[in-house]
Design a protein around this motif. Structure first.
Motif: not given
Length: 591
Positions: A327-334
């Motif tokens: 999964r991309p970083q933006w999903i990890k962030n949110w």
């Protein structure tokens, strides 16, 4: 530079700007605290009104709701924009002609009744408190992600910022701060939209990009989006579904609710003369349109980007779904905020995102080996996450953080001022202690503001729904209580105090009762008495749409009661006649 540090720098600079303005434009009298001295130029007032108006619901939630549902949620755009036309044509110039400080003051004087004034104060507080919950939700969401604090800490920080410039500056400080906040929020909204439109369509103008060719697929962007969402069991993005009656009532509720919002109406008391009130409304529409024309494109492109992130090929193949570990970083962030969640229901380690509420599509999904939707995305994050989804530069991400906070804080300040003014001017000054000095009233106004901020912070800790949905209910309450009495106060000489009071109470009680029955969103969250689904709604009317019904009840009760009781005194009828001729007006008297 680390993204979090960059976010702190950009947000910190915006806060420093607001503090500086508040110190420079601090209020020294009640006239400056309530109506900025009545000397705000129309263009500046239009910009401040736009910031006051474009809340966390407009900046954060509206495009998210459009992204999730599509055409049906264009009602937000139509209702809110149409409401400003009503406000400009039917209310703003006439209320400015009357020359008062607050909405309850107009109602109390027009209907020659302190009781009417107090009832108007109650309506105003219920509306404004409901509305401000949505702003506090937006503050918490923004802080939680971009400044890496928990939502509670974010709420306290945001409340502290509003406390400083609102309590110190009153309407004068808020006006000039909102001009700065408008510049911040419109820049933060449009720059990412331009980048994303260029990435997806090659067109730098987002509203035009929405109807341009999708570069990757070679077909129109909306056609590509329709195909993707229907392949996942959702309704076509451009289709209309659901009850047409409910959609019409909801749009009307937003329109007349807009024209009845106290914190927006008081902005038209700040200009020098009647013609400036109309010009202010016109300029506000221009400044609002700069964001509202972009919002549908932002919503559609966000939905397309989310789907393209998860599926890398034909949706029906197992290998097309993104492995969770990749999964991309933006999903990890949110995910860290709890606003995106993943549950691997079929144990394949891949993300399945589809409409598992569609019984017909579930049969197809089972043939793919899917066991239910596995990714839940909160509507409120899509605008804030857009720059990260599209891999935009870090300074754009930081700018969006500052813009989201500017939108929420600007509207929160306007709402809190409306509450404080109603308490200090309409209750303390006019009812409880008419002999209070100007300095005493100014102190009472600041204490009332501080109390309102404390209440808003408390309610923001456990918000009852998405920001835009909570705000929509506030519009319904404004439509059912304030808008009808203002219209009748201006355009009917026959409606008397008894009718106005009965109408306001009837509209407010029936609307709050209906919303409480199905949603339990007020006072005791989670205590809805009946299941909240269309099968149980009265005539299929949703709680968010019921404001129109409440307004009709308000009008009907007011006219019936007024015609059954004594007509207003002659001097009141003459007053109504004079208000309907909006030519020339002096400074607001405050008496």
């Amino acid at each position: 530079m680390d993204q979090t540090i960059l976010n702190y720098i950009v947000v910190g600079l915006s806060f420093a700007l607001y503090f500086g303005i508040a110190i420079y434009a601090r209020a020294g009298s009640t006239g400056e605290f309530y109506v900025a001295g009545g000397g705000v130029p129309p263009v500046m007032n239009g910009m401040a009104t736009a910031a006051d108006w474009m809340s966390a619901a407009s900046f954060i939630s509206m495009a998210g709701l459009i992204a999730t549902v599509g055409y049906n949620n264009s009602t937000y755009l139509m209702g809110w924009t149409g409401g400003y036309v009503l406000l400009a044509m039917l209310l703003a110039p006439y209320l400015r002609k009357f020359g008062k400080f607050t909405v309850p003051e107009f109602i109390g004087d027009r209907f020659y009744s302190q009781t009417a004034r107090v009832v108007a104060v109650v309506c105003l507080i219920v509306i404004s408190v409901t509305y401000v919950i949505g702003q506090m939700t937006g503050v918490g969401v923004t802080f939680a992600r971009f400044l890496e604090t928990d939502a509670t800490t974010g709420l306290f920080i945001g409340s502290g910022v509003v406390f400083f410039y609102a309590v110190l500056g009153g309407m004068k400080g808020i006006t000039y701060t909102q001009v700065a906040q408008y510049v911040v929020l419109i820049t933060a909204y449009t720059i990412p939209a331009i980048f994303i439109s260029l990435n997806l369509t090659g067109n730098p103008v987002p509203p035009l990009g929405l109807f341009s060719e999708h570069t990757a697929s070679g077909q129109p962007l909306l056609m590509q989006l329709d195909q993707l969402v229907t392949d996942l069991g959702f309704s076509a993005y451009t289709s209309q579904s659901g009850s047409l009656l409910n959609m019409t009532l909801f749009t009307m509720s937003l329109m007349i609710g807009t024209a009845g919002l106290p914190h927006v109406i008081i902005r038209f008391f700040t200009v020098p003369k009647v013609s400036d009130a109309r010009w202010s409304a016109g300029w506000a529409l221009v400044f609002i349109a700069l964001l509202y024309l972009v919002a549908p494109a932002v919503g559609a492109m966000a939905r397309l980007n989310v789907i393209d992130t998860i599926y890398r090929g034909p949706i029906s193949t197992v290998e097309s779904a993104l492995p969770y570990e990749e999964r991309p970083q933006w999903i990890k962030n949110w995910e860290q905020t709890g606003l995106i969640t993943f549950e691997d229901k079929n144990g394949d380690g891949r993300i399945q995102y589809y409409n598992d509420k569609n019984a017909a599509f579930n049969e197809t999904a089972q043939t793919y080996g899917w066991a239910g939707n596995e990714l839940t995305v909160n509507n409120d994050i899509l605008v804030l996450a857009n720059p990260e989804i599209a891999n935009l530069p870090g300074w754009v991400v930081a700018l969006v953080a500052a813009g989201g906070l500017a939108a929420a804080l600007s509207t929160a300040a306007g709402l809190l001022l409306a509450i404080a003014s109603a308490i200090s001017h309409d209750l303390i000054k006019s009812v409880i202690n008419p002999r209070i000095s100007e300095s005493g009233e100014l102190l009472a106004a600041r204490i009332s503001m501080a109390g309102a901020i404390a209440l808003a912070t408390y309610l923001g800790l456990n918000p009852p729904g998405f920001a835009a949905q909570t705000v929509a209910l506030a519009f319904g309450l404004a439509a059912a209580s304030i808008f009808p009495v203002l219209m009748m106060g201006i355009f009917s000489k026959r409606v008397n105090s008894t009718g106005a009071i009965a109408g306001m109470l009837a509209g407010l009680i029936i609307t709050v009762g209906y919303v409480f029955t199905y949603l339990g969103m007020f006072f005791l969250p989670g205590t809805n008495l009946l299941p909240n689904d269309a099968a149980n709604w009265l005539f299929g009317i949703s709680p968010a749409s019921f404001g129109t019904v409440g307004a009709i009840v308000n009008f009907a009760v007011a006219y019936v009661v007024s015609n059954a009781t004594e007509a207003p005194p002659k001097h009141i009828q003459d007053l109504v006649e004079s208000v309907r001729i909006p030519r020339g007006a002096g400074a607001a008297t405050g008496h």
